[in-house]
Design a protein around this motif. Sequence first.
Motif, PDB file in Angstrom:
ATOM      1  N   MET A 113       0.858  -1.180   0.000  1.00 57.89           N
ATOM      2  CA  MET A 113       0.000   0.000   0.000  1.00 57.89           C
ATOM      3  C   MET A 113       0.901   1.239   0.000  1.00 57.89           C
ATOM      4  SD  MET A 113      -2.866   1.234   2.765  1.00 57.89           S
ATOM      5  CE  MET A 113      -4.069  -0.001   2.351  1.00 57.89           C
ATOM      6  N   SER A 114       0.552   2.209  -0.810  1.00 60.36           N
ATOM      7  CA  SER A 114       1.367   3.416  -0.899  1.00 60.36           C
ATOM      8  C   SER A 114       1.212   4.272   0.354  1.00 60.36           C
ATOM      9  CB  SER A 114       0.973   4.233  -2.132  1.00 60.36           C
ATOM     10  OG  SER A 114      -0.293   4.822  -1.933  1.00 60.36           O
ATOM     11  N   LYS A 115       2.212   5.102   0.592  1.00 66.34           N
ATOM     12  CA  LYS A 115       2.173   5.976   1.770  1.00 66.34           C
ATOM     13  C   LYS A 115       0.992   6.939   1.705  1.00 66.34           C
ATOM     14  CE  LYS A 115       6.935   5.893   3.162  1.00 66.34           C
ATOM     15  NZ  LYS A 115       7.269   6.045   4.548  1.00 66.34           N
ATOM     16  N   GLY A 173      -6.107   6.906   4.636  1.00 66.82           N
ATOM     17  CA  GLY A 173      -6.929   6.067   5.495  1.00 66.82           C
ATOM     18  C   GLY A 173      -6.853   6.490   6.954  1.00 66.82           C
ATOM     19  N   LEU A 174      -5.657   6.854   7.404  1.00 67.41           N
ATOM     20  CA  LEU A 174      -5.501   7.303   8.791  1.00 67.41           C
ATOM     21  C   LEU A 174      -6.249   8.605   9.050  1.00 67.41           C
ATOM     22  CD1 LEU A 174      -1.722   6.509   9.398  1.00 67.41           C
ATOM     23  CD2 LEU A 174      -3.688   5.386  10.440  1.00 67.41           C
ATOM     24  N   LYS A 210      -1.964   6.440   0.266  1.00 63.44           N
ATOM     25  CA  LYS A 210      -3.196   5.725   0.595  1.00 63.44           C
ATOM     26  C   LYS A 210      -3.283   5.430   2.082  1.00 63.44           C
ATOM     27  CE  LYS A 210      -5.491   3.072  -2.875  1.00 63.44           C
ATOM     28  NZ  LYS A 210      -5.614   1.878  -3.627  1.00 63.44           N
ATOM     29  N   GLU A 211      -2.156   5.060   2.659  1.00 64.49           N
ATOM     30  CA  GLU A 211      -2.128   4.755   4.091  1.00 64.49           C
ATOM     31  C   GLU A 211      -2.442   6.003   4.916  1.00 64.49           C
ATOM     32  OE1 GLU A 211       1.181   3.188   7.246  1.00 64.49           O
ATOM     33  OE2 GLU A 211       1.211   2.352   5.227  1.00 64.49           O
TER      34      GLU A 211
END
Length: 114
Positions: A1-3, A9-10, A5-6
């Motif tokens: 997962m790309s940074k 999500g956070l 996208k991560e």
Amino acid sequence: MSKGKELSGLITGLAAILAVACFMVLGFTTRAWHPTWIVFFAIPITAVICDIVLVKKDIQGAITGAAALIAAAVFLLLGFFLGIWAIAWIVFLIIPIIAIIMNIINTVKKDKQD
């Protein structure tokens, strides 16, 4: 997962927690539970903004989607607080207007690239 996208999500998860906290605080302090649930619109709006900024998704679709959420929130606010349900539907016309504007901008951008 790309940074991106991560991180998106956070941030969206944090927006969900904050929306629940705001809903509870506003509901318990003002006893206005029924219009206060509108704070939950912050969750998908945050997700759309994060997708545009961090994940670099299709900006045309994201802006049109955000406009739909904002139009729904404005419609509900006008209906609940001012009781103008019969005329408040007009705010939904902003969705196709923004989609048309985004399409024009996208077409002009493609023409300049060619």
